[in-house]
Structures are given as C-alpha cells and as structure tokens.
Write a protein that holds these residues in place. Sequence first.
Motif, short mmCIF file in Angstrom:
data_model
loop_
_atom_site.label_atom_id
_atom_site.label_comp_id
_atom_site.label_asym_id
_atom_site.label_seq_id
_atom_site.Cartn_x
_atom_site.Cartn_y
_atom_site.Cartn_z
N VAL A 802 0.83 -1.20 0.00
CA VAL A 802 0.00 0.00 0.00
C VAL A 802 0.86 1.26 0.00
CG1 VAL A 802 -1.81 1.24 1.26
CG2 VAL A 802 -1.83 -1.26 1.19
N GLY A 803 2.00 1.23 0.70
CA GLY A 803 2.83 2.41 0.74
C GLY A 803 3.87 2.34 1.84
N PHE A 804 4.48 3.49 2.08
CA PHE A 804 5.58 3.58 3.04
C PHE A 804 5.06 4.00 4.42
CE2 PHE A 804 7.80 3.86 -0.96
CZ PHE A 804 9.03 3.27 -0.73
N ALA A 805 5.82 3.57 5.41
CA ALA A 805 5.59 4.05 6.78
C ALA A 805 6.09 5.49 6.89
CB ALA A 805 6.31 3.15 7.78
N PRO A 806 5.79 6.19 7.99
CA PRO A 806 6.33 7.55 8.17
C PRO A 806 7.86 7.57 8.09
CG PRO A 806 4.64 7.07 9.80
CD PRO A 806 4.92 5.78 9.10
N GLU A 807 8.39 8.75 7.83
CA GLU A 807 9.85 8.90 7.73
C GLU A 807 10.50 8.40 9.01
OE1 GLU A 807 13.43 9.82 5.91
OE2 GLU A 807 11.40 9.78 5.06
N PRO A 808 11.51 7.51 8.90
CA PRO A 808 12.10 6.92 10.10
C PRO A 808 13.10 7.85 10.76
CG PRO A 808 13.15 6.03 8.16
CD PRO A 808 12.06 6.94 7.65
N ALA A 809 13.42 7.55 11.98
CA ALA A 809 14.44 8.29 12.71
C ALA A 809 15.82 7.89 12.21
CB ALA A 809 14.32 8.01 14.21
N VAL A 810 16.76 8.82 12.25
CA VAL A 810 18.13 8.57 11.81
C VAL A 810 18.96 8.18 13.02
CG1 VAL A 810 20.18 9.59 10.75
CG2 VAL A 810 17.90 10.19 9.91
N VAL A 811 19.75 7.10 12.83
CA VAL A 811 20.60 6.57 13.89
C VAL A 811 22.04 6.66 13.44
CG1 VAL A 811 21.15 4.54 15.27
CG2 VAL A 811 18.78 5.03 14.67
N MET A 812 22.96 7.00 14.34
CA MET A 812 24.37 7.05 13.98
C MET A 812 25.06 5.75 14.34
SD MET A 812 27.30 9.86 14.92
CE MET A 812 27.87 9.09 16.42
N GLY A 813 25.88 5.25 13.41
CA GLY A 813 26.66 4.04 13.64
C GLY A 813 28.08 4.23 13.17
N HIS A 814 28.87 3.16 13.19
CA HIS A 814 30.26 3.20 12.75
C HIS A 814 30.57 1.96 11.93
CE1 HIS A 814 30.71 6.26 15.92
NE2 HIS A 814 31.80 6.64 15.26
N SER A 815 31.41 2.14 10.94
CA SER A 815 31.93 0.98 10.22
C SER A 815 32.88 0.23 11.13
CB SER A 815 32.62 1.42 8.93
OG SER A 815 33.66 2.34 9.23
N GLY A 816 33.39 -0.93 10.63
CA GLY A 816 34.13 -1.84 11.49
C GLY A 816 35.42 -1.26 12.04
N GLU A 817 35.83 -1.76 13.17
CA GLU A 817 37.05 -1.33 13.82
C GLU A 817 38.23 -2.19 13.37
OE1 GLU A 817 36.66 -0.35 18.10
OE2 GLU A 817 34.66 -1.21 17.93
N ASP A 818 39.45 -1.66 13.54
CA ASP A 818 40.69 -2.41 13.32
C ASP A 818 41.57 -2.18 14.54
OD1 ASP A 818 42.55 -3.99 12.20
OD2 ASP A 818 42.77 -2.84 10.33
N LEU A 819 42.61 -3.00 14.66
CA LEU A 819 43.47 -2.89 15.83
C LEU A 819 44.17 -1.54 15.83
CD1 LEU A 819 45.07 -6.45 15.92
CD2 LEU A 819 43.24 -5.55 17.36
N PRO A 820 44.38 -0.95 17.03
CA PRO A 820 45.10 0.32 17.10
C PRO A 820 46.49 0.21 16.46
CG PRO A 820 44.05 -0.16 19.18
CD PRO A 820 43.93 -1.40 18.36
#
Length: 1174
Positions: A802-820
């Motif tokens: 039928v259609g889309f849900a309301p505009e979703p909230a934006v969440v902040m994330g990070h790409s993968g980590e590597d060893l220091p």
Amino acid sequence: MQLKIMPKKKCLSAGRALLILILCQMLSALEVPLDLVQPPTITQQSPKDYIIDPRENIVIQCEAKGKPPPSFSWTRNGTHFDIDKDPLVTMKTGSGTLTINIMSDGKAETYEGVYQCTARNERGAAISNNIVIRSSRSPLWTKEKLEPMTLRSGQSLVLPCRPPMGLPPPIIFWMDNSFQRLPQSERVSQGLNGDLYFSNVLPEDAREDYICYARFNHTQTIQQKQPISVKVTSAKPHRERPPTFLTPEGNASRKEELRGNVLSLECIAEGLPTPIIYWIKEDGTLPINRTFYRNFKKTLQIIQVTEADSGNYQCIAKNTLGAIHHTISVTVKAAPYWIIAPQNLVLSPGEDGTLICRANGNPKPRISWLSNGVPIEIAPDDPSRKIDGDTIIFSNVQERSSSVYQCNASNEYGYLLANAFVNVLAEPPRILTSANTLYQVIADRPAFLDCAFFGSPLPSIEWFKGAKGSALREDIYILHENGTLEIPVAQKDSTGTYTCVARNKLGMAKNEVHLEIKDPTRIIKQPEYAVVQRGSTVSFECKVKHDHTLILTVTWLKDHSELPSDGRFTVDKDHLVVADVNDDDGGTYTCVANTTLDNVSASAVLSVVAPTPTPAPIYDVPNPPFDLELTDQLDRSVQLSWTPGDDNNSPITKFIIEYEDVMHEAGLWHHQTEVPGTQTTAQLKLSPYVNYAFRVMAVNSLGRSLPSEASEQYLTKAAEPDKNPTAVEGLGSEPDNLVITWKPLSGFESNGPGLQYKVSWRQKDGDDEWTSVVVANVSKYIVSGTPTFVPYLVKVQALNDVGFAPEPAVVMGHSGEDLPMVAPGNVRVSVVNSTLAEVHWDPVPLKSIRGHLQGYRIYYWKAQSSSNRNRRHIEKKILTFQGSKTHGMLPGLEPFSHYTLNVRVVNGKGEGPASPDRAFHTPEGVPSAPSSLKIVNPTLDSLTLEWDPPSHPNGILTEYTLKYQPINSTHELGPLIDLKIPANKTRWTLKNLNFSTRYKFYFYAQTAAGSGSQITEEAVTTVDEAMASRQVDIATQGWFIGLMCAVALLILILLIVCFIRRNKGGKYPVKEKEDAHADPEIQPMKEDDGTFGEYSDAEDHKPLKKGSRTPSDRTVKKEDSDDSLVDYGEGVNGQFNEDGSFIGQYSGKKEKEPAEGNESSEAPSPVNAMNSFV
C-alpha cells in the motif's frame, strides 16, 4: 415628565430586612475621603485593661488616620511620656504604636501604669482610652505540709485548692499523678473557687494523688499543689442523712454582677444519699435562651445578664431524707453603655449641626466633654457651639470650628470614651462607588445598587435608567439616604444600566452601574422517601435546573453533615447511590444545589428494615457472556456488544475483551481492553490488515468466567505501515564493512501484504547522498567496502504494497574497527610505597585508535627478586583502565622486587602494540612472620627455640626479636624480657630459666623497613626429680606412722598412771592392803610440801569391788588388768570434761553409810594428776 428622587429623611420601618437597617445606620457615620483635609480619627488601640506577658516585648497600639497625617504623643500616669529618653522604647513610623524592648534589657514591672495616646494635626486632636498596662503573674504555690485525710465511708469532704493569686486569675482543675482528670459526678465536683467537694465519700475515693493544678494561660504555665492523700475506711460507715450545704453557708447570701457579664450562682450540698440540686427564681422565671446549668446542675449560669435579671434565686438540695434551700439575692449593676454614641459631623460653612452623647448605666453615668483632649471648660472658646448636657449644638460653623470632641461617660464600674470630629469643608459631590460595577441578582428578589457619595454640603441623589435617562418611578424604587437604590422585586426587565447623579451647590457627579437578573435555581426532581432492606442498594434522585450563566455545584448531606467517607456512597450527575445499606445508613439525606447567587435544597428520609428470609444464595463466578455482535464496522474501529451471563449472586465488576489475529497468529488470544461491569458495549480500536475475532469474559469478586464463544471474523482493510522497525543499529564486524540491524515488524504490525524494509546509509561527515536498498524477510544488511571506523547515518523504513511508513528516525553508527596502530608514549612509573606504584602515559591520537576507545591496559610482571637475584619466570598480570584515563595505580606489588611493565591501548577490536618496557623496583617492606617456631630440648632451666625464616622477607633481614615472659598458675603474665638475635640464626637456647615454669614467646623478624608480624608459642621447663621426691606426702611414710603410734601409746600410759596415782588420795579404803603389802619405798606426801602424807583411817574399811592396787614391784597381774575405770566410778554416769578429765567422785559403791572424813568432793584436774606423777 422626569421624576427627581430626593433622599429620604428617615429610615424605613422596622419590618424591613436587616440589611436595610444597616444601610440606615451608615448615614450617621459618613466617611470623609482620605484625600480631603480632616481631623484625626483613632482607628486602632490596645484594650483598656491590657495584661502583658513579661517574657515578650510590650506593644501598645495606637493607630489613627487624618489629613494631614497626624503626629502622636503619649502620657503615662497622667504626665508626658518622653519616649526619646528611654532607649528601650520606640514608636512605629507613621503610627503611634509603642514597642518596649524588655527582652533585651528591662523588666515588665517597670513599665506598668496608665497610658494614653494623642493623635494630632492642624484640625484637632483625638485621644485613646486610658490603657492600663499590667504584667501577668503566675506565682508558685506556697509550700505546705498536707497531712493525709482519713474518713469513714459516707462522710462529706472538701479538698481545698486555694491557688495563688495570679494575673489574670488561673484556671483550676484536678488531676492525678498520671495527668488524668479526676472523674466528677453529682457526688464529686469542683466548685467555682477551685475546691473539690465530696457530698459523701466511698471506698473507691481513696487515693494518694489528689492534685490541684492552676493553669495561667497568659504565660502558658501550670502550677501544681502538693498531692493530697485521702483514706476511706469501711468500718462503721456513716449513716444516711438529709442534705446540708457545703457552699454557700447559711440560708441566704448576696451576689452582685455587672450587666453583660455571665452570672454564675453555685450551690453544693452534702448528704447521704447524694442530694440533687434544683433552681428557681422567686419573683419570675429563668430566661430560656440565656440560662445554662453546669457542674451537674450545681451551678446556674445566665449569660448577657441585664438589670432585669436582678432578684432572688433559690437553690434547693433534696434527697430521700429531706430538702434544704438557700436564697441568693442578685443585684445587676452596669458600667456605662451607649444609647447614642457621638458620630463624626461634616458641615459646610454656615451650616448647623449637633453632637449627641447619650449613655446609661447603674448608677447613672456622668457625661463630660473634651475638645482636642482638653476638658471643654478650659478649652478655647468657640462661638459656634453650645453645650446642653449630653448634646453640643453647632450653628453657623466656620472652618475654624473644626475640632475633635471627646465624650466621657463614667460611673464607679467603668467609663466610655468616644471621639467625634466636626469637620467644616466646602466640597463638590463625588461618587465613591466604582464605575461600571456589575450587580447580579436572582429574579423576584430585592436588588441593591450602591452609590456611595461624599460632598459638603450634603448632595442630593438622583437615579436614572437607560442611556436616554428614563426616570425612575418612586412607587417602584426606594432610595436610601446613603445613596443606595433598592428594587424591592427585581424582574427580568430590571436588567440594564443605571446612573446615579449627586448634586450640591458646588457641583455635580454621576456614575453608571449595571444590573443582570438571573433565573433562580430550582430542584425539579426531588429525592423521595425510601424504605429498603439491609444489604440492598438505594438511589436518591435530585434534578436541578439553574441559570446557564452561573456555575452549579450539588452537594449531598446526611443528617445535615457530610456524607460518610465510604466507598458505598457514590454521587453522579443527578443521583446519590448507597450500596450494601446497613442500619447506620438510615437518616435524612439532603440535596443542596448552590450557585454564586442562591442555593436550594430538598430532603428525603431513608428507613432501613431487616431483609425478608430468602434461600441461601449460591455464589460463583459469572456465566460466560453470549450473543456477541459486531456493528459500526470501520477501517480502524468496530463496536462490539454482548449479553451478560448470570452473575451468580455476585455483581459483575468488569468485562475483559480479547482478540485473535486469525491471519497471522491463529489460536493465540491477546488482551484488547476492559470495560466496567455496567457496560455491555465497547468501541474497539483496530489495526489494518488483521482478520479479527473477539471473545468476552465477565469478572466478579469470585473470579473470571469462561470465555464467550468467538464473534464473527472481521478483516480490516490494508494500509501503509504505521510504524518503522525499532532497535536500529549500525556496527561493523570487519574493518571494511557496516552491519545494519533492526527488529522487524510483526505480521500484526505490517498493516498489509508485501512487507519490506528500505535500508539507507551515508557517511556522517561527508556530502554523499543516501544509498538505499529494499530488502524483505531479513533483519540485517551488510554494507561492504567501507573505510575503517567511519561514522555513518543509518535509517530503516517499513513499506508494504500500500505504501511507506512515516519517515524513520536517523541513527548514527560506525563501520568496522581495526586494531590500534600506535602504542602509548612517554610511559612513566612512580613508586608510591613497597606495594603500590603509579603509572602515567600519554594518550594515543584518536585517529590511530581506529575504533571505539575501550581504555588502556597495563601488563606487568616481576622480573627478579632483589634478595637472591635468581631470575625465574613470573606470570604476567594485567590491569585495564576504562575510558581515556592516562594514569593508573598498580596495587599488590611485592616489596623489594624488580618489575617490568608496558602499556597498550584497547578498542572494540582488540589491543594495539605495546609501549617499550619500563623497569622499576619496589623498596623494602616489613617481613612476614617466621614460617615456624618450635621449642625443643626443655631442661630444668633452659629451652631451645628453632625457627624457619619468613616466607616473604620483603627485604634483607637485619635481626630477629624474641620477647618472652613467664605465666604463673593463675595465668597471670610476668615481666616481659626482650632479646635481639642475629639474622643468620635459626636456633637459640635460653638459659637460667625457672624450673617447672610455663613461658610465652613472641618472635618476629626485622628489615630496614621495620618489624614484621609476630609468631607466638608457649613451653614449660622440666621438674627437678630430687625435689619431686622430697615433696612426697609424709603422711604415707612407714616411719612416720610408727612414730605417731608410739607417741599415742605413751600418752595413754601416762593418763592411766595419772588416774591410779590420783586414787591414792582417800577415795576408797586401802589401809588393809597397804598394811598387808607394805612397801618401804612408798612414803606419804604432806600437803604443805607436796610430799606423800598418811592416809586417813577414820572411815570404815571398804573393800574394793574387785581387783587390787598395783603391787610394789610395779607389775600388773593379768587378772588385775581387766579392771575398768568405770568400775571405780558411778557406771555410765561418769563423764569427761571438755579437756578430757573425769567428772564426779571415784568412790566405790557403798553397802553402809557414807564415809566421813576430810576427802574432797572435787575432781582433781589433769594438771594436779600430772604433778603427782613424779
């Protein structure tokens, strides 16, 4: 023709309402606006008789108004009181009120006296009453010794109180030691003087704590009299007797009281049985509404007493044996009281006026006048005034005639003082009532429209109605002298605008007010009388109609009081419902309807009766509801209705509605809602694209019914999703990816077919557009090829066919980590003490961490022991410090040890490279206790100690310390001996100790850092065998036993010889045997020199009973040895003294008369017997 309504010259008849009478009186007290010149008026003053608390500052009030504002002065005891000379006295700014600061320094008694305040301005002077200041007093009881009172049962008794005279007089009451009031009755009661009267005593009146208390309210103190002890004996109880009066005495007395006070007459009688008191007035009847009986009718009180209450009052005491009466003659005197008090007089120049001061009293008061506080006889003359007794007549006044006059009416019981000014003004009219005042009145009731005014000369008042000034007819309206317009019966057509016009020769003023007429409040359905059975429910109805512009409140009362705070009483819009009615619920119930303008009420009576017998009901959970029906079917709602099942004698309290999602979760029922038990329909909210079925359960106090049959199914239309997935996260699992996860929607939440998710992402700090992908049936999406540990913005949106849900909230994330990539730098170690070190390092740059900083991790290990320099592998220890800390403490280190450490940064992926190793060593510490301590080879005077060194020396041992002390047989410790032992020793012998002694040892090691923990031990030296043998019990030795036997035998022989020698003294006839066996060696002993003498032969020869004396050869024949000493005495009557000697004579038994001679009857003492044994 316009009608002018002039003010009336007199008030309306006495039949008018009280409000009209008040309006009439207001005219004489015309208020002068404060912005006009006027003489002073006293507005507030302290009471005439002012009793102060000596613990608080004294405040004497004197407030006045006037224009110009008045100045104030005081007199004390008739002379000027100069407050400036007394540092404790201050006058309030703009006021005449005095404050005397006795709390800081001063005594209240110093300031007792008569004070009077004068308020003065250019127009005159007003004075206050004479204010008599007295300090309250609460003196102690005089000490007295109260003897116990002993009475026979039935006697009368008066316990005196005699409280100290306080100011004001105290309140008296009797209590016991537990501060419980003593019970009073017709038999026992407290008199007006505070004494406790017993008409007759009973055994239960006996107690030791009759205590009279005096409470001084002014100082908030209570004084206590010494307890009085009363003992009542039951022996010979007092006989019954007719009444006699305990108080008052005699047959008649007199009483005088002042008008307006409370007249209290008292009669207390004694007698057995207890008398009853009656009161009558001989020449009249007692006033009904002002007469009260107190103290079990022993006290007659008449309040607000007047001169008409004078007369003879008779009290009668009566019991079964007779009656007695006492007559009290009452005279009511009167301090002065006003008949007409003088009122302020405002006149215009040239007008006439009068001041009237009329008072009454008993005796008749004397009237005197003052002008500006000065007796009028010596006051400045004023040609415009003339004094005629209680009246001052003014004619043709001028401005100089303004003054304040004081009228004093006094007699021996008091005085009245009134200030009244004459103010000569020429002022045009002014209206004092606020403009555009709104009056609201209920229809058919009087309406009063105010028009307060002022002017000099006195203005005339006219009223008009309407904008066009239509005239008011005098037969409909009434104009009062204070300017108020009265509409006796206000009707709807009375609504409108009214104009008040005031005129005098100096001008005119007008004012408009508005009148609204409201419909009356009416009860159109009144509560009705009801008869109900206990346990049932009753409802009272009260329907009210009121003016819609007014706020209505309806209140229910029971027996003219608030309803009980009980959940059984419920009030809704028009009804009062009482559930589970009990007998206490019977009574009158009143419905009161209130608005801001009126109120009405209606009542009904509830009668509660016993229920008719019925079979015992069967209580159970309700039967299931049935006939479920769906109506008003909409996209997002539907109405469900049902028919309740039988409640099984327990009312249904609520219904529970459940639903089944047949399409997505068939067979699983969910809670939908709950509704009250009185409701059989419910409006249900629905979700799109759900195939609903409903069922209903009923609940009562016993539990929940079985579910009803399921309703018909209802499939709602599909719609776009209402919500988006939750728990959205963006976290990388590898250095080059971003894993986006979310919690998917349930089938119920999908709202339609074809549920999918639009996953979008972009770098947070870049300018890239959103990258999106649509997925289905998953809850995770992996984005590959991302830079390492870069912040991303992520969002997940639901959609269906039928259609889309309301505009979703934006969440902040990070790409993968590597060893220091970088290790912490500039690592520094500071040794705090032998077991603690502090490590510092520089932080790693955030870009080099390549992940979420978890913290820093320190690896450290013990590399070498400084004491033995032996290298051995030690397991590394790890300490992690959370967050961005750049220092940390290393606890639990071993003293005197070499350590090595390095630091690494930690992120979510793992550890970075290690920093260069840093070595450090810990200083010496105190050692642990020696590993063991043993005592070996004990001897008589020495003990040998052996020990093992401490398992943790924590440094280089410098020496051992040994302390020891003996312990005696009572476990008491002796002196402590301290001994130092070289560190290289593990054995030590202590010499010169006491044999067979227990010692306690304290042993510890030392390093340069100090002494370590100690180890303790106890040991005993051995015992000397020779000494032990000497300590054998001597009583068990054979030689000692033989010696003791020989000594005993010798003593026995000596005693026998003594007794035989004693018998030579003439106790029995031995002459024949002496002649027959003469021994030349035996010579008589003379009495004077202690030698042997001759035996007397004067007595008859008495042969021995048996046996004979010992022969001269000192041998004893065998047959002779069988003689017993008892044979020479008196058989068993022979006894020993306490010292072992015999009692009695050693004479033989006689066959003839007793022997005569000079033998002694006294027994010889063992001392004499021993003396004769030579």
